[in-house]
Design a protein around this motif. Structure first.
Motif, mmCIF file in Angstrom:
data_model
loop_
_atom_site.group_PDB
_atom_site.id
_atom_site.type_symbol
_atom_site.label_atom_id
_atom_site.label_comp_id
_atom_site.label_asym_id
_atom_site.label_seq_id
_atom_site.Cartn_x
_atom_site.Cartn_y
_atom_site.Cartn_z
ATOM 1 N N GLU A 128 0.822 -1.212 0.000
ATOM 2 C CA GLU A 128 0.000 0.000 0.000
ATOM 3 C C GLU A 128 0.855 1.259 0.000
ATOM 4 O O GLU A 128 0.504 2.268 -0.622
ATOM 5 N N ILE A 129 1.983 1.216 0.703
ATOM 6 C CA ILE A 129 2.874 2.382 0.736
ATOM 7 C C ILE A 129 3.477 2.604 -0.647
ATOM 8 O O ILE A 129 3.600 3.747 -1.111
ATOM 9 N N LEU A 130 3.849 1.517 -1.335
ATOM 10 C CA LEU A 130 4.366 1.666 -2.701
ATOM 11 C C LEU A 130 3.303 2.286 -3.601
ATOM 12 O O LEU A 130 3.601 3.190 -4.395
ATOM 13 N N LYS A 131 2.082 1.830 -3.472
ATOM 14 C CA LYS A 131 0.989 2.354 -4.297
ATOM 15 C C LYS A 131 0.806 3.854 -4.070
ATOM 16 O O LYS A 131 0.694 4.634 -5.019
ATOM 17 N N LYS A 132 0.824 4.251 -2.803
ATOM 18 C CA LYS A 132 0.635 5.669 -2.482
ATOM 19 C C LYS A 132 1.818 6.498 -2.980
ATOM 20 O O LYS A 132 1.641 7.602 -3.517
ATOM 21 N N ALA A 133 3.027 5.974 -2.822
ATOM 22 C CA ALA A 133 4.218 6.701 -3.272
ATOM 23 C C ALA A 133 4.178 6.933 -4.775
ATOM 24 O O ALA A 133 4.392 8.057 -5.253
ATOM 25 N N ILE A 134 3.869 5.882 -5.529
ATOM 26 C CA ILE A 134 3.851 5.995 -6.991
ATOM 27 C C ILE A 134 2.787 6.983 -7.447
ATOM 28 O O ILE A 134 3.018 7.784 -8.360
ATOM 29 N N LYS A 135 1.629 6.963 -6.806
ATOM 30 C CA LYS A 135 0.552 7.886 -7.191
ATOM 31 C C LYS A 135 0.949 9.348 -7.014
ATOM 32 O O LYS A 135 0.382 10.233 -7.649
ATOM 33 N N ASN A 136 1.923 9.603 -6.134
ATOM 34 C CA ASN A 136 2.333 10.973 -5.848
ATOM 35 C C ASN A 136 3.554 11.424 -6.650
ATOM 36 O O ASN A 136 4.036 12.535 -6.472
ATOM 37 N N ILE A 143 12.398 14.277 -5.043
ATOM 38 C CA ILE A 143 12.611 12.871 -4.684
ATOM 39 C C ILE A 143 12.535 12.691 -3.174
ATOM 40 O O ILE A 143 11.956 11.717 -2.675
ATOM 41 N N SER A 144 13.068 13.651 -2.428
ATOM 42 C CA SER A 144 13.068 13.553 -0.963
ATOM 43 C C SER A 144 11.659 13.568 -0.388
ATOM 44 O O SER A 144 11.410 13.000 0.683
ATOM 45 N N GLU A 145 10.717 14.217 -1.086
ATOM 46 C CA GLU A 145 9.339 14.262 -0.591
ATOM 47 C C GLU A 145 8.658 12.901 -0.693
ATOM 48 O O GLU A 145 7.821 12.550 0.145
ATOM 49 N N ILE A 146 9.010 12.137 -1.710
ATOM 50 C CA ILE A 146 8.474 10.770 -1.811
ATOM 51 C C ILE A 146 9.070 9.911 -0.701
ATOM 52 O O ILE A 146 8.385 9.079 -0.099
ATOM 53 N N GLY A 147 10.340 10.143 -0.387
ATOM 54 C CA GLY A 147 10.954 9.453 0.749
ATOM 55 C C GLY A 147 10.262 9.787 2.057
ATOM 56 O O GLY A 147 10.018 8.908 2.894
ATOM 57 N N ARG A 148 9.916 11.069 2.211
ATOM 58 C CA ARG A 148 9.195 11.492 3.414
ATOM 59 C C ARG A 148 7.843 10.774 3.513
ATOM 60 O O ARG A 148 7.452 10.300 4.583
ATOM 61 N N LEU A 149 7.141 10.702 2.388
ATOM 62 C CA LEU A 149 5.837 10.037 2.363
ATOM 63 C C LEU A 149 5.978 8.562 2.776
ATOM 64 O O LEU A 149 5.198 8.064 3.595
ATOM 65 N N ILE A 150 6.972 7.872 2.199
ATOM 66 C CA ILE A 150 7.169 6.444 2.504
ATOM 67 C C ILE A 150 7.432 6.241 3.994
ATOM 68 O O ILE A 150 6.807 5.391 4.643
ATOM 69 N N GLU A 151 8.347 7.034 4.561
ATOM 70 C CA GLU A 151 8.671 6.859 5.974
ATOM 71 C C GLU A 151 7.492 7.247 6.876
ATOM 72 O O GLU A 151 7.212 6.564 7.875
ATOM 73 N N THR A 152 6.792 8.307 6.522
ATOM 74 C CA THR A 152 5.627 8.724 7.308
ATOM 75 C C THR A 152 4.561 7.639 7.343
ATOM 76 O O THR A 152 4.003 7.320 8.405
ATOM 77 N N GLU A 242 -0.320 10.875 -13.386
ATOM 78 C CA GLU A 242 0.010 9.586 -12.777
ATOM 79 C C GLU A 242 1.025 8.847 -13.634
ATOM 80 O O GLU A 242 0.929 8.846 -14.869
ATOM 81 N N PRO A 243 2.022 8.200 -13.013
ATOM 82 C CA PRO A 243 3.053 7.499 -13.779
ATOM 83 C C PRO A 243 2.497 6.313 -14.557
ATOM 84 O O PRO A 243 1.436 5.765 -14.229
ATOM 85 N N VAL A 244 3.218 5.932 -15.603
ATOM 86 C CA VAL A 244 2.959 4.686 -16.324
ATOM 87 C C VAL A 244 3.666 3.577 -15.556
ATOM 88 O O VAL A 244 4.875 3.665 -15.311
ATOM 89 N N ILE A 245 2.935 2.543 -15.139
ATOM 90 C CA ILE A 245 3.550 1.436 -14.398
ATOM 91 C C ILE A 245 3.874 0.336 -15.397
ATOM 92 O O ILE A 245 3.006 -0.435 -15.821
#
Length: 254
Positions: A128-136, A143-152, A242-245
């Motif tokens: 679920e964290i990967l899903k949320k990170a990718i959506k953002n 890049i650091s903000e995605i890291g913040r999201l993952i750790e949070t 949204e990214p292409v997966i």
């Protein structure tokens, strides 16, 4: 890699399909009683059938076609005839490969059979964290903000993150710029995601540890404070939305 033509996008999709299908089928093939070497050899056969070549073998001369980590192993587990899978094991398979000059990477953790040890909650949190990170992720996002999201999100779920294992650019080789897409907010990393770039985004969510230490075999990584780690990874193309997966066929969110 930055995708500039439709041919490049097709090439990345084909390489990504190869690793995604291999990961999905290896997960389906895994069962109690087989060795991780048998599972790895099956993965190697699948890659060959799809015309792809193992990236760990090509790049690092890794002793296996894929990385298979079990229970306390955080990553880079060496396939072994002596390592027999058991009911309830926490298993991680990481598959990366080259096909026609394009490189793709994906991975996923899962519980083998019944969740008798209670690892399922950790696995689901990682997914679920990967899903949320990718959506953002989109062009211009730090890049650091995605890291913040993952750790949070990990902390909210009661977990830690492994700080010395990261996502990375991919495409024309296994590891490219950006070299570190960390699972925490690295305030020294001021880089931003670039539109049309190809990146392997991965979570490393842990029950206890924050660093993965290399073991005596020179490959296997285990958390510095013990516990367990779940990893999930997709190869994506960053866009303005949204990214292409590319590796969606691995089915880790099914």
């Amino acid at each position: 890699m930055s995708i500039t033509t439709e041919d490049e996008k097709i090439g990345m999709q084909q390489a990504s399909d190869a690793v995604a299908i291999t990961l999905r089928r290896m997960r389906e093939y895994a069962k109690p009683g087989i060795s991780t070497k048998e599972l790895d050899e099956y993965g190697g056969e699948l890659l060959a059938q799809l015309g792809a070549r193992s990236a760990p073998l090509l790049t690092y001369n890794f002793p296996g076609h894929t990385c298979i980590s079990v229970n306390e192993e955080a990553a880079h587990g060496i396939p072994s005839a002596d390592k027999i899978l058991k009911e309830g094991d926490l298993v991680n398979i990481d598959v990366s490969a080259e096909l026609n000059g394009y490189w793709a990477d994906n991975g996923g953790s899962f519980v083998l059979g019944q969740d008798i040890h209670g690892y399922g909650k950790l696995v689901e949190a990682s997914k679920e964290i990967l899903k949320k990170a990718i959506k953002n992720i989109k062009g211009g996002v730090r890049i650091s903000e995605i890291g913040r999201l993952i750790e949070t999100e990990a902390k909210k779920a009661g977990y830690t993150v492994i700080k010395n294992l990261t996502g990375h650019g991919v495409g024309r080789s296994l590891h490219e710029e950006p070299h570190e897409v960390a699972n925490f907010c690295d305030r020294y990393n001021t880089a931003r995601f670039k539109k049309n770039s190809v990146v392997a985004i991965e979570t490393f969510i842990s029950t206890r540890s924050t660093i993965a230490d290399t073991q005596a075999d020179g490959w296997t990584l285990i958390g510095n404070k013990g516990g367990f780690v779940a990893q999930h990874e997709h190869t994506i193309m960053v866009t303005g939305g949204e990214p292409v997966i590319f590796t969606a066929q691995n089915g880790i969110w099914d």
